[in-house]
Design a protein around this motif. Structure first.
Motif, PDB file in Angstrom:
ATOM      1  N   ARG A  92       2.303  12.073   6.640  1.00 58.91           N
ATOM      2  CA  ARG A  92       1.617  11.375   5.553  1.00 58.91           C
ATOM      3  C   ARG A  92       0.814  12.341   4.701  1.00 58.91           C
ATOM      4  O   ARG A  92       0.599  13.503   5.085  1.00 58.91           O
ATOM      5  CB  ARG A  92       0.679  10.305   6.123  1.00 58.91           C
ATOM      6  CG  ARG A  92      -0.506  10.867   6.894  1.00 58.91           C
ATOM      7  CD  ARG A  92      -1.181   9.802   7.747  1.00 58.91           C
ATOM      8  NE  ARG A  92      -2.383  10.293   8.402  1.00 58.91           N
ATOM      9  CZ  ARG A  92      -2.382  11.027   9.511  1.00 58.91           C
ATOM     10  NH1 ARG A  92      -1.252  11.398  10.064  1.00 58.91           N
ATOM     11  NH2 ARG A  92      -3.534  11.426  10.059  1.00 58.91           N
TER      12      ARG A  92
ATOM     13  N   GLU B 227      -0.617   7.898   1.990  1.00 56.96           N
ATOM     14  CA  GLU B 227       0.768   7.642   1.601  1.00 56.96           C
ATOM     15  C   GLU B 227       1.661   8.267   2.669  1.00 56.96           C
ATOM     16  O   GLU B 227       1.531   9.443   2.984  1.00 56.96           O
ATOM     17  CB  GLU B 227       1.089   8.269   0.234  1.00 56.96           C
ATOM     18  CG  GLU B 227       0.307   7.707  -0.930  1.00 56.96           C
ATOM     19  CD  GLU B 227       0.769   6.310  -1.327  1.00 56.96           C
ATOM     20  OE1 GLU B 227       1.784   5.832  -0.770  1.00 56.96           O
ATOM     21  OE2 GLU B 227       0.105   5.705  -2.186  1.00 56.96           O
ATOM     22  N   ARG B 228       2.546   7.471   3.245  1.00 54.07           N
ATOM     23  CA  ARG B 228       3.417   7.956   4.311  1.00 54.07           C
ATOM     24  C   ARG B 228       4.727   8.474   3.745  1.00 54.07           C
ATOM     25  O   ARG B 228       5.259   7.938   2.780  1.00 54.07           O
ATOM     26  CB  ARG B 228       3.665   6.854   5.343  1.00 54.07           C
ATOM     27  CG  ARG B 228       2.379   6.392   6.034  1.00 54.07           C
ATOM     28  CD  ARG B 228       2.642   5.624   7.304  1.00 54.07           C
ATOM     29  NE  ARG B 228       1.388   5.415   8.029  1.00 54.07           N
ATOM     30  CZ  ARG B 228       0.872   6.280   8.887  1.00 54.07           C
ATOM     31  NH1 ARG B 228       1.530   7.413   9.149  1.00 54.07           N
ATOM     32  NH2 ARG B 228      -0.269   6.042   9.501  1.00 54.07           N
TER      33      ARG B 228
ATOM     34  N   ALA C  19       7.528   8.107   4.865  1.00 53.53           N
ATOM     35  CA  ALA C  19       8.564   7.081   4.975  1.00 53.53           C
ATOM     36  C   ALA C  19       8.666   6.265   3.693  1.00 53.53           C
ATOM     37  O   ALA C  19       9.663   5.554   3.494  1.00 53.53           O
ATOM     38  CB  ALA C  19       8.268   6.160   6.160  1.00 53.53           C
ATOM     39  N   ASP C  20       7.660   6.361   2.825  1.00 55.70           N
ATOM     40  CA  ASP C  20       7.648   5.610   1.563  1.00 55.70           C
ATOM     41  C   ASP C  20       7.980   6.482   0.362  1.00 55.70           C
ATOM     42  O   ASP C  20       7.775   6.066  -0.780  1.00 55.70           O
ATOM     43  CB  ASP C  20       6.274   4.961   1.360  1.00 55.70           C
ATOM     44  CG  ASP C  20       5.952   3.931   2.430  1.00 55.70           C
ATOM     45  OD1 ASP C  20       6.884   3.227   2.855  1.00 55.70           O
ATOM     46  OD2 ASP C  20       4.774   3.843   2.844  1.00 55.70           O
TER      47      ASP C  20
ATOM     48  N   GLN D  17      10.034   7.813  -2.506  1.00 54.66           N
ATOM     49  CA  GLN D  17      11.159   7.284  -3.271  1.00 54.66           C
ATOM     50  C   GLN D  17      11.862   8.352  -4.100  1.00 54.66           C
ATOM     51  O   GLN D  17      13.023   8.186  -4.462  1.00 54.66           O
ATOM     52  CB  GLN D  17      10.684   6.155  -4.202  1.00 54.66           C
ATOM     53  CG  GLN D  17      10.341   4.860  -3.488  1.00 54.66           C
ATOM     54  CD  GLN D  17      10.201   3.702  -4.441  1.00 54.66           C
ATOM     55  OE1 GLN D  17       9.907   3.882  -5.627  1.00 54.66           O
ATOM     56  NE2 GLN D  17      10.397   2.492  -3.936  1.00 54.66           N
TER      57      GLN D  17
ATOM     58  N   PHE E 113       5.790   8.527  -4.349  1.00 51.80           N
ATOM     59  CA  PHE E 113       5.804   7.440  -3.372  1.00 51.80           C
ATOM     60  C   PHE E 113       6.051   6.091  -4.045  1.00 51.80           C
ATOM     61  O   PHE E 113       5.976   5.963  -5.266  1.00 51.80           O
ATOM     62  CB  PHE E 113       4.479   7.411  -2.605  1.00 51.80           C
ATOM     63  CG  PHE E 113       4.235   8.652  -1.783  1.00 51.80           C
ATOM     64  CD1 PHE E 113       4.674   8.731  -0.478  1.00 51.80           C
ATOM     65  CD2 PHE E 113       3.562   9.735  -2.329  1.00 51.80           C
ATOM     66  CE1 PHE E 113       4.453   9.875   0.282  1.00 51.80           C
ATOM     67  CE2 PHE E 113       3.332  10.883  -1.584  1.00 51.80           C
ATOM     68  CZ  PHE E 113       3.787  10.951  -0.274  1.00 51.80           C
ATOM     69  N   ALA E 114       6.321   5.090  -3.212  1.00 54.10           N
ATOM     70  CA  ALA E 114       6.611   3.754  -3.728  1.00 54.10           C
ATOM     71  C   ALA E 114       5.452   3.187  -4.526  1.00 54.10           C
ATOM     72  O   ALA E 114       5.641   2.387  -5.448  1.00 54.10           O
ATOM     73  CB  ALA E 114       6.958   2.819  -2.565  1.00 54.10           C
ATOM     74  N   SER E 115       4.228   3.605  -4.200  1.00 52.43           N
ATOM     75  CA  SER E 115       3.046   3.105  -4.902  1.00 52.43           C
ATOM     76  C   SER E 115       2.915   3.690  -6.301  1.00 52.43           C
ATOM     77  O   SER E 115       2.123   3.207  -7.112  1.00 52.43           O
ATOM     78  CB  SER E 115       1.784   3.447  -4.103  1.00 52.43           C
ATOM     79  OG  SER E 115       1.608   4.858  -4.051  1.00 52.43           O
TER      80      SER E 115
ATOM     81  N   VAL F 217      14.988   8.925   4.426  1.00 49.90           N
ATOM     82  CA  VAL F 217      14.767   7.626   3.773  1.00 49.90           C
ATOM     83  C   VAL F 217      15.576   7.497   2.487  1.00 49.90           C
ATOM     84  O   VAL F 217      15.442   6.513   1.762  1.00 49.90           O
ATOM     85  CB  VAL F 217      13.267   7.397   3.481  1.00 49.90           C
ATOM     86  CG1 VAL F 217      12.471   7.376   4.774  1.00 49.90           C
ATOM     87  CG2 VAL F 217      12.718   8.472   2.541  1.00 49.90           C
TER      88      VAL F 217
ATOM     89  N   ALA G  67      15.548   9.376  -0.366  1.00 47.78           N
ATOM     90  CA  ALA G  67      14.804   9.556  -1.616  1.00 47.78           C
ATOM     91  C   ALA G  67      15.698  10.187  -2.681  1.00 47.78           C
ATOM     92  O   ALA G  67      16.524  11.056  -2.381  1.00 47.78           O
ATOM     93  CB  ALA G  67      13.582  10.437  -1.388  1.00 47.78           C
TER      94      ALA G  67
END
Length: 259
Positions: A116, A131-132, A134-135, A137, A164-166, A201, A203
């Motif tokens: 993270r 933010e991990r 795994a997220d 993108q 990240f996704a966020s 993941v 990305a």
């Protein structure tokens, strides 16, 4: 009481603000490079791999305010007839702005762990955000070369930005050494660790671009980077790989060797 230097009143508010800021700014700048003096670093867990302080626009404005107010004092204090209240108000506002700026930036930074990223953009009242990997993108990579002023040798500037996704993004490998080591982990090893998780993941892999949309990169940069890291070029080719769908039609001929 007004002080005199020769036949002219001494503008002590301007001197305190300008020269005081220069001295304190140097001390704070040197202190920011010492982990033990960083409030941000002291708030991290011991298994941090890499970290760096951050400078926001708000913090930068507050930090340099004494210099700006000092410039204002150069003409405002004489204009006010060397008024003591005006002088004290200017010095007080400069000291306050500097103190708030240091507090704002001292607790801000980015920390990279094995799974993270933790970050804080302000040291005043803002919690650490996570933010991990795994997220992740999107991954944006590039390698450019530049020559420092007064130097004849080229330096490399690798970029490995994770999005990240966020929507939060951070570059974990811009200018080797910017991310300071928490343990004995190098920037390259940390990037490889993150890259493995980004691939797991699925990305999107894209080239980093300038604000005008053009590619960032310099011919031969990856060769120089491989030499600096004492690794094979193949490892870097995999790390800087991008999806063809992220290239424009006229960029399809771009190869890792050219970036």
């Amino acid at each position: 009481m007004t002080r005199y230097l020769g036949h002219k009143p001494f503008n002590w508010p301007a001197a305190i603000l300008i020269f005081g800021w220069m001295a304190l700014g140097l001390i704070v700048g040197l202190g920011a490079n010492v982990a033990e003096l960083s409030p941000f670093y002291s708030s991290l867990q011991p298994d941090v791999l890499m970290w760096r302080p951050e400078m926001s626009l708000v913090g930068l404005v507050l930090f340099v305010s004494p210099m700006v107010i000092g410039g204002l004092a150069c003409w405002l204090v004489p204009f006010s007839g060397y008024s003591r209240p005006v002088s004290l108000a200017l010095v007080g506002s400069g000291i306050l702005a500097f103190a708030v700026g240091v507090a704002w930036e001292a607790g801000a930074g980015v920390a990279v762990y094995s799974d993270r990223v933790l970050y804080r953009s302000s040291g005043i009242g803002e919690p650490l955000r996570a933010e991990r990997f795994a997220d992740i993108q999107r991954v944006e990579t590039a390698c450019s070369s530049y020559r420092s002023r007064g130097s004849s040798s080229l330096r490399v500037n690798p970029i490995y930005r994770v999005v990240f996704a966020s929507g939060y993004s951070t570059d974990v490998w811009t200018e080797s050494g910017t991310l300071r080591g928490g343990r004995s982990t190098s920037a390259f090893d940390t990037v490889r660790l993150i890259d493995t998780q980004a691939r797991a993941v699925g990305a999107v892999r894209a080239p980093a671009r300038k604000p005008d949309g053009t590619l960032i990169g310099s011919r031969g940069c990856l060769d120089r980077l491989a030499t600096n890291l004492s690794i094979g070029r193949g490892e870097l080719n995999d790390l800087f790989e991008v999806h063809r769908s992220e290239l424009k039609a006229y960029e399809y001929t771009v190869r890792p060797a050219d970036r």
